[in-house]
Design a protein around this motif. Structure first.
Motif: not given
Length: 213
Positions: A68-72
């Motif tokens: 999720x952090x990479x996607x954000x």
């Protein structure tokens, strides 16, 4: 003055990666993300761009593809690319993040719908009205299902849908009028007459009504 901190944040990330300690890399990424977000909030996207790119590079090396952090991070970079004028790169990255969020989180996840909403801007700026309409309709209908018809995010997407429909011909202009009236009424009820979303919706409705006369 915060833009002067960008080279230092980039160097901090590079030093952390060279050291190879995961805890140090996480701390460096946290600091870089905080600065990136602060620059974007201040409207300094050009200054934020090299930092956002470097954050994505570092996160890709230390995260799974659907983290999720990479996607954000990639979502934030795509948004910056829109406002710095690299629309093709923004569209490609937004579409990639949208597909991966849909796979990892589901089609009606708020993050997935946010990706669809933000992809609209990149497509809209290229003048591809049909693709822009499909994208923002997905966001508007999904947000209405998930968040409710009176949620500010739903109203924002519905207002943008009405705006792009104004550009697409007679039948679409009539839908724009209907949608614009419904959305304006909801904006007045939920947000008030003086809210910017209400003001924007009123302007879109006026344009749509003028077009069908």
């Amino acid at each position: 003055m915060r833009n002067l901190m960008v080279p230092h944040a980039v160097q901090l990330l590079e030093n952390a990666e060279a050291e190879g300690d995961e805890a140090v890399i996480v701390e460096a990424l946290t600091a870089a993300r905080r600065l990136r977000d602060d620059l974007v909030a201040r409207g300094e996207q050009p200054s934020a761009l090299p930092l956002a790119q470097r954050v994505v590079e570092a996160a890709e090396q230390h995260s799974s593809a659907d983290d999720p952090e990479l996607l954000d991070d990639q979502h934030q970079l795509a948004g910056i690319l829109v406002w710095t004028g690299d629309h093709d790169a923004a569209i490609s990255l937004h579409r990639d993040v949208l597909a991966r969020r849909e796979r990892a989180l589901g089609a009606d996840s708020p993050d997935t719908l946010t990706s669809a909403h933000e992809l609209f801007f990149a497509i809209y700026l290229t003048g591809d009205w049909p693709a822009a309409e499909r994208t923002i309709r997905r966001a508007a209908e999904g947000r209405e299902r998930v968040l409710g018809e009176g949620h500010p995010d739903t109203l924002h997407s519905r207002g943008l849908l009405a705006e792009v429909l104004c550009r697409m011909g007679d039948e679409d202009e009539r839908e724009a009028v209907r949608l614009g009236r419904e959305t304006l009424e909801a904006c007045r009820r939920v947000l008030g007459d003086d809210h910017q979303e209400t003001i924007d919706c009123r302007a879109v409705l006026q344009t749509a009504e003028d077009a069908v006369r």
